[in-house]
Design a protein around this motif. Structure first.
Motif, PDB file in Angstrom:
ATOM      1  N   GLU A  52      40.592  28.756  39.320  1.00 24.85           N
ATOM      2  CA  GLU A  52      41.837  29.268  38.731  1.00 24.85           C
ATOM      3  C   GLU A  52      41.774  30.780  38.552  1.00 24.85           C
ATOM      4  OE1 GLU A  52      44.657  28.782  34.786  1.00 24.85           O
ATOM      5  OE2 GLU A  52      42.632  27.953  34.743  1.00 24.85           O
ATOM      6  N   MET A  53      40.688  31.273  37.976  1.00 24.03           N
ATOM      7  CA  MET A  53      40.586  32.709  37.718  1.00 24.03           C
ATOM      8  C   MET A  53      40.521  33.471  39.047  1.00 24.03           C
ATOM      9  SD  MET A  53      40.990  33.191  34.515  1.00 24.03           S
ATOM     10  CE  MET A  53      41.871  31.680  34.101  1.00 24.03           C
ATOM     11  N   CYS A  54      39.891  32.880  40.062  1.00 17.82           N
ATOM     12  CA  CYS A  54      39.851  33.545  41.369  1.00 17.82           C
ATOM     13  C   CYS A  54      41.229  33.543  42.014  1.00 17.82           C
ATOM     14  CB  CYS A  54      38.818  32.880  42.281  1.00 17.82           C
ATOM     15  SG  CYS A  54      37.121  33.226  41.766  1.00 17.82           S
ATOM     16  N   THR A  55      42.014  32.491  41.758  1.00 21.67           N
ATOM     17  CA  THR A  55      43.383  32.473  42.287  1.00 21.67           C
ATOM     18  C   THR A  55      44.201  33.563  41.608  1.00 21.67           C
ATOM     19  OG1 THR A  55      43.226  30.104  42.682  1.00 21.67           O
ATOM     20  CG2 THR A  55      45.431  31.063  42.720  1.00 21.67           C
ATOM     21  N   PHE A  56      44.068  33.682  40.285  1.00 23.30           N
ATOM     22  CA  PHE A  56      44.774  34.771  39.593  1.00 23.30           C
ATOM     23  C   PHE A  56      44.323  36.118  40.174  1.00 23.30           C
ATOM     24  CE2 PHE A  56      45.942  31.845  36.022  1.00 23.30           C
ATOM     25  CZ  PHE A  56      47.298  32.133  36.023  1.00 23.30           C
ATOM     26  N   ARG A  57      43.028  36.250  40.435  1.00 17.72           N
ATOM     27  CA  ARG A  57      42.511  37.496  41.025  1.00 17.72           C
ATOM     28  C   ARG A  57      43.199  37.753  42.369  1.00 17.72           C
ATOM     29  NH1 ARG A  57      36.837  36.553  43.368  1.00 17.72           N
ATOM     30  NH2 ARG A  57      38.168  35.565  44.927  1.00 17.72           N
ATOM     31  N   LEU A  90      36.540  39.709  38.944  1.00 11.95           N
ATOM     32  CA  LEU A  90      37.857  39.526  38.338  1.00 11.95           C
ATOM     33  C   LEU A  90      38.357  40.868  37.827  1.00 11.95           C
ATOM     34  CD1 LEU A  90      37.129  36.231  36.362  1.00 11.95           C
ATOM     35  CD2 LEU A  90      38.049  36.477  38.679  1.00 11.95           C
ATOM     36  N   GLN A  91      39.617  41.177  38.133  1.00 14.80           N
ATOM     37  CA  GLN A  91      40.147  42.508  37.827  1.00 14.80           C
ATOM     38  C   GLN A  91      40.861  42.579  36.476  1.00 14.80           C
ATOM     39  OE1 GLN A  91      39.430  45.029  39.908  1.00 14.80           O
ATOM     40  NE2 GLN A  91      38.290  43.492  41.050  1.00 14.80           N
TER      41      GLN A  91
END
Length: 161
Positions: A52-57, A90-91
């Motif tokens: 999920e966090m990589c998709t947001f990234r 993550l940005q």
């Protein structure tokens, strides 16, 4: 406190944010970065959360295009969250709700009773507009389900208007 719903004021909070450093973060002081996407997740380094966090990234450009700011939130310590950010590049900053006050305020607390692990964030997403109002909310009781990223992007774009 019941569930926070669309149209409600977003409960304010102050907690440490992992953004490479660790510093205090107060939601109400960041409303100028609106719309704000608050993405709660159960635990850093677990498979679905990482996905999920990589998709947001990977979708950051779309959020940036509408001027939205994404923040992750979990009950992990800020130290492990910085590690998580580094490992996956993550940005965005991730708020550490180590005191479990935010998941309580947003009513998104769940337990993994079979693991004896209590008080983690349900996977959930809230979009907060410039007035501090929640314009989109999605809460899952199933930690294996990811949010509908397109719906979140559309909500952020709507809130930016």
């Amino acid at each position: 406190m019941g569930m926070v719903e669309t149209g409600d004021d977003a409960p304010d909070f102050t907690a440490p944010i992992a953004n490479g450093d660790i510093e205090p973060f107060t939601l109400s002081e960041h409303l100028g970065e609106s719309p704000i996407v608050l993405a709660f997740f159960p635990g850093a380094f677990t498979s679905v959360c990482t996905e999920e966090m990589c998709t947001f990234r990977d979708e950051m450009a779309q959020f940036n295009d509408v001027g939205a700011t994404v923040y992750g939130l979990s009950v992990d310590t800020p130290f492990s969250l910085n590690e998580f950010r580094d490992q996956y590049d993550l940005q965005f900053g991730i708020v550490s709700d180590h005191a479990k006050e935010i998941i309580d305020a947003y009513d998104v607390e769940m337990d993994f009773a079979d693991m004896g692990y209590y008080g983690v964030a349900k996977r959930s997403v809230f979009v907060v507009d410039a007035d501090g109002e929640i314009t989109y909310s999605w809460v899952s009781d199933d930690p294996g389900v990811e949010p509908d990223y397109e719906a979140v992007e559309a909500a952020a774009e709507e809130a930016a208007r």
